[in-house]
Structure formats: structure tokens, C-alpha cells
Design a protein around this motif. Sequence first.
Motif, mmCIF file in Angstrom:
data_model
loop_
_atom_site.group_PDB
_atom_site.id
_atom_site.type_symbol
_atom_site.label_atom_id
_atom_site.label_comp_id
_atom_site.label_asym_id
_atom_site.label_seq_id
_atom_site.Cartn_x
_atom_site.Cartn_y
_atom_site.Cartn_z
ATOM 1 N N ALA A 25 45.533 -11.437 -10.902
ATOM 2 C CA ALA A 25 44.230 -11.455 -10.233
ATOM 3 C C ALA A 25 44.007 -10.253 -9.332
ATOM 4 N N LYS A 26 45.060 -9.713 -8.738
ATOM 5 C CA LYS A 26 44.857 -8.749 -7.658
ATOM 6 C C LYS A 26 45.438 -7.351 -7.919
ATOM 7 N N PHE A 62 42.041 -19.338 -8.195
ATOM 8 C CA PHE A 62 41.942 -19.388 -6.734
ATOM 9 C C PHE A 62 41.969 -17.990 -6.134
ATOM 10 N N TYR A 63 42.892 -17.164 -6.606
ATOM 11 C CA TYR A 63 43.025 -15.809 -6.074
ATOM 12 C C TYR A 63 41.750 -15.001 -6.295
ATOM 13 N N LEU A 64 41.076 -15.259 -7.429
ATOM 14 C CA LEU A 64 39.862 -14.510 -7.737
ATOM 15 C C LEU A 64 38.755 -14.792 -6.729
ATOM 16 N N THR A 65 38.807 -15.978 -6.095
ATOM 17 C CA THR A 65 37.758 -16.304 -5.129
ATOM 18 C C THR A 65 37.986 -15.608 -3.789
ATOM 19 N N ILE A 66 39.164 -15.020 -3.609
ATOM 20 C CA ILE A 66 39.446 -14.314 -2.352
ATOM 21 C C ILE A 66 38.927 -12.883 -2.483
ATOM 22 N N PRO A 67 38.082 -12.460 -1.526
ATOM 23 C CA PRO A 67 37.450 -11.143 -1.653
ATOM 24 C C PRO A 67 38.457 -10.012 -1.853
ATOM 25 N N ARG A 68 38.102 -9.116 -2.736
ATOM 26 C CA ARG A 68 38.941 -7.970 -3.071
ATOM 27 C C ARG A 68 39.225 -7.109 -1.849
ATOM 28 N N LEU A 122 46.624 -18.190 2.665
ATOM 29 C CA LEU A 122 45.226 -18.462 2.309
ATOM 30 C C LEU A 122 45.108 -19.485 1.190
ATOM 31 N N THR A 123 46.093 -19.508 0.307
ATOM 32 C CA THR A 123 45.973 -20.394 -0.857
ATOM 33 C C THR A 123 46.849 -21.622 -0.715
ATOM 34 N N ARG A 124 47.197 -21.958 0.522
ATOM 35 C CA ARG A 124 48.063 -23.112 0.730
ATOM 36 C C ARG A 124 47.600 -24.377 0.014
ATOM 37 N N PRO A 125 46.300 -24.713 0.084
ATOM 38 C CA PRO A 125 45.868 -25.937 -0.605
ATOM 39 C C PRO A 125 46.164 -25.877 -2.106
ATOM 40 N N ALA A 126 45.859 -24.737 -2.720
ATOM 41 C CA ALA A 126 46.090 -24.615 -4.167
ATOM 42 C C ALA A 126 47.580 -24.677 -4.484
#
Lengths: 319, 275
Positions: free
Chosen positions: B96-97, B159-165, B189-193
Motif C-alpha cells: 500500500a505504501k 486499511f493502509y490505503l485509507t491513511i493519507p499518503r 494508527l491501524t490498531r483496530p484493523a
Amino acid sequence: MRERITRREQLAGMAFAAPYLIGVAAFLVYPLAMSLYYSFCNYSMLQPAIWIGWTNYRHLLTDHAFHTALWNTIIYAAISVPFTLALSLLLALLLNQPVRSAGIYRTIVFMPSLVPLVASALIWQWLFNADKGLINAALRPMLHTLGRRILAPLAGALGAGQATVESLRHITAPVWLGDPHWAMAAIIFISFWGVGQTVVIFLAGLQDVPRELHEAAEMDGAGAIHRFFHITLPMLSPVIFFNLIMGIIGSWQIFDVPYVMTGGGPGRSTLFYSMYIFEAAFNQLRMGPACAMAWIQLLIILFLTALAFASARKWVYYA
Amino acid sequence: MNRKQRLLTHLLLLLAAAAYAAPLLWMIDTSLKREVQAVQIPPVIIPHPLRWQNYRHVLGDPQFDFSLFARNTLIIASLSALGAMLSSSLVAYSLAKIRWRGRGLVFGIVLASMMIPFPVFMVPLYRIFRELGWIGTNLPLWVPAFFGIPFFIFLLRQFYLTIPRELSEAALMDGCSHFGIWWRIMLPLTRPALLVVGLFSFMGAWNNFLGPLVYLTHQSSFTLSVALQVYQSRSGGTSYNLLMAASVLIIAPVLVLFFLAQKTFIRGIATTGLK
């Protein structure tokens, strides 16, 4: 636009993906190639594999147990997949109603899908027990009344023979897991109990249907049924499609419940595809036929999934 | 909704709830009966007397060492969860990143491999594990989790894709390494996922039956699922009141876990359908 990839980025990307790249090689590509190779071999795992060409596949053409397992799985998938889909959608619609304690109802419907399948199989084996099970204990008096008060008099009034009327008077409960047809019915029935996860996915989809659409349609005088078919269903179609694919893949691999509950019986009436592969591989050490069957299973699943994707163009609506 | 509709809805909901709860309730009910009472016709609804001893009987059965099987299962499930969380999030981050050649292909493989049924791998994997000397140990059941689970890679990537670049790019500018970004920014940031992935893989391993059935050869290494099946099919058969008590013992931890993390669960399942 072609993005410029620096050397550093390329290396970092591959390093992060390394676990999976190694995993793909070790646990995906290599086993896949080997099982294809074994499917053309005589192989017991105790001795080296010997190439025998298409023999394993040819033998499957005349293997009655294989035909039975294939047929049973087709029947199971053909009935279980559409009915669980419809049932989960209905349950989701019901659980989506804004009533008090909706959360409790959702939890109750969801819970069975968490139960380990071995435990599910035992619970239902007990419920379906012909003599002592709860299901027949409830059915027996109902069938008794039904036969005596309704079916037999009805048949008599319609002029059926004495023997028919008499047999209807003594209609009995099925022996379920002891009867080839009812055993299959029971296993299909159990798949309806574990729909919780599908229901939750549908519920999430339902909550994504914009309220305004319903409100606008309602203002225009559209009834509930009309709105369901023209708003809810099209908006939900990607979710239906996802659940359909998952259903196809899952149903073709059914193993745990029949393995524990019936062991494939009575006769071979509940022998399913994956069970027969397991039996061939680990009970009979016939790895070649087992791999051949597994590859046919893979091709069937791929074919059905491709069919679903091809049909999707006609009925799946992406907003 | 008018009154009549509301009444009908409640009625249908009650019916559905009854149908879905009944098998579990009957399991608990049977588990508290004496053997004679369990098979009585017509069925006795309320067990009398309440046989709590059934549970003591199951737990004390020398042929069904519950605490050992529970420990075996717990170890496999925990290691699977840990492995799946670590590896899947690393791979998802890469897909994703990080921009690199080949990531599209890798993502394609991730998607395609979800469709491949386990029996296709079963025989060659068995051979690999046999040559490694892993048959009879729990290694085949959790080591693969450390190499990324396709379904979880997919889930985390979304999930990672929803985090701004900009977030990761700014950090890169400031000289932070990808590993630093993953560890210090992405994981928190992605703890829930991540929790969803951990829970699902834990439950998957806890409920897994075919895997342990294939790879575990000694009773002492059995997981609860396999042990329960053996308990049922042992010579002479096990009476249903004890079998149901054993089932309750195996289901209870899963249900407790569910109630502790209900929100995470439901959100996790809900997001899987929204591709």
C-alpha cells in the motif's frame, strides 16, 4: 504517469514483502507445482513418485466413490449456497429494523458461526438423533396428528386406497442421519445455522444504502416491496456478489461437519469431495489420485467463480 | 412503522433468535443432566438434579486431558495470531505504501491465492513438513502464519490505503525509514484493523480441524477440535451428556473472547464484505 522508482524504494518494498514472497514460493508455488506433478504419478509418499501419465485421471472416470462424492458436493453446493444467501439476506433485513434490543437479536444470530465446527457437528448429531433427539421428539406428535387428523381423512375423501390411507395414519419421523436422503438434508440444514458472518456482512451493506434514496422513493409513492427490489437489492448487489463467491468457495470444501457427524454415511450418502481426497491421501496413501482430485476441485471452483464474475456484469451494480 | 408492523417484526425476531439459540441452549441443558435423563422421552426440559459433576467428569477423564489440549490449542492459536499480525501488516504496508516494481503482481497473487482450496496443497505440504521432521509437532500449524495470510494482507492493505499518503511521505522527508514509519505510525494508527486480524487468526486456529487432523499424530499434541472428535468416536462411544459438557468447554472460550471484543469482531467482519 510512470512513477519514478528509486533503488531504495524498490529494495524497501521487496524487503517488507519478503515474508510473503518466501511464503509464496514455499507454501504456494512449490506445493501447487508438486501436487500437479503428483497427480500424474503413482505416489504413496513412502516410495519415490513414478510418472504414469493420465492414468489417475482416467481411473477417476470409472471410480464410483469419486462420482458419488462429486455428485453429493454438487447437490450440497447447489442447495446450500443459494438458500444460505437468501436466508442471510432475509435475516439481515429483519435485524436491520429499528426496534428495541436489536443488538441482542444480532448477537444471538451471530453466535453459532463462532462455534467450532466439530462442536457444531456433535450438537446437531445429538439434535438429529432418531430415537432420543430433540427434533424428532418435537416432530413425532406433530406428524401423528397430521397423519391421523388431516392426511389420512383427506386421502380417504379423495378416494385413495385403503393401504395408502393406513400408511398415512402411521406417518413416522425420519431417522435423519440413518437415512441416505435425510442425512444429506440434515447437513444442508446445519449450514443454515452458521450464517452469522454472512448476515453481518449484509447488515453492513444495508447500512451503506443511502437513506435519501428510500426517502425520495417513498415520497414518490413507492411501496416497501417496490423499494426493496429497485433500491435495496441493486445497492446491495456487490455485497451479494461477495457473499456468493465466498459461498461457492466454502461449500466446495465442506469437510468438518460430515466427517465428524456421519463419517460419509450411511453408505456414501454424505461423502463429500474433500473427505474423499483426505481418505485417498491419508487412509489409503493414494497421493496421486488425491492430487488429481484436488486439481479438479480447484478447476471447478475457478470455473464457477469465473462464471459468477462473468454474470456479475449483468446484475452487480457499482455505485 | 405502525404498531402492527412493529409487533410482527418483534415476533419474527423472537422466532429467529429462538431458532438460532435453541441448539446451544439444548447443548447446555443436556450437559447438566444425568445420562438416563438426557435420553428420556419425552425430553425433560429442566435438568433435575443439575449434574455439575458431568463437567468434573470430563475434566477428570484420563483419556480427555482437557487442560493439555487447551494449552496445545492456545499455543498454536496465539502464535498464529502473532505471526499473522506481524507478517500480514508488513506485507500490506509494502503493497500500500511503498512504490516498487512487481507489487501489482504480488497483490494479484494475494487475491488469486484466496480461491485455492486447501486439499490442493495438502499432499505436497505434508511431504515438505515430513522432510523437515515437523509431522507430529505443532510447527506446520503456526509457522506458515509468519509468511503472510492472503486474506489478512488484503484486509490490512485496504486499511493502509485509507491513511493519507502525505503522512508517510512527510515522515520519509524527515529522514524516517520505512521501518520506522511502519512501526511508529502505521501500527498505532491501524490498531483496530490489526486487532481484527489477530482475533480472526486466533479463532481460525482455535476452530481448525483439518490441519491438526493431518499434521498431529500423537494424542499428547492434539488440539481441542481433534481431541473432541476422538473423544466422541472412541470405543464404546461417549454418552451425550458428557459429550455436550465437553462441547460447552470448547465453545466457552471462543464465546468469552467474542463478548470481550464484540465491537472489533463485528466491525472486522463488516469491512471484509466492503471491497
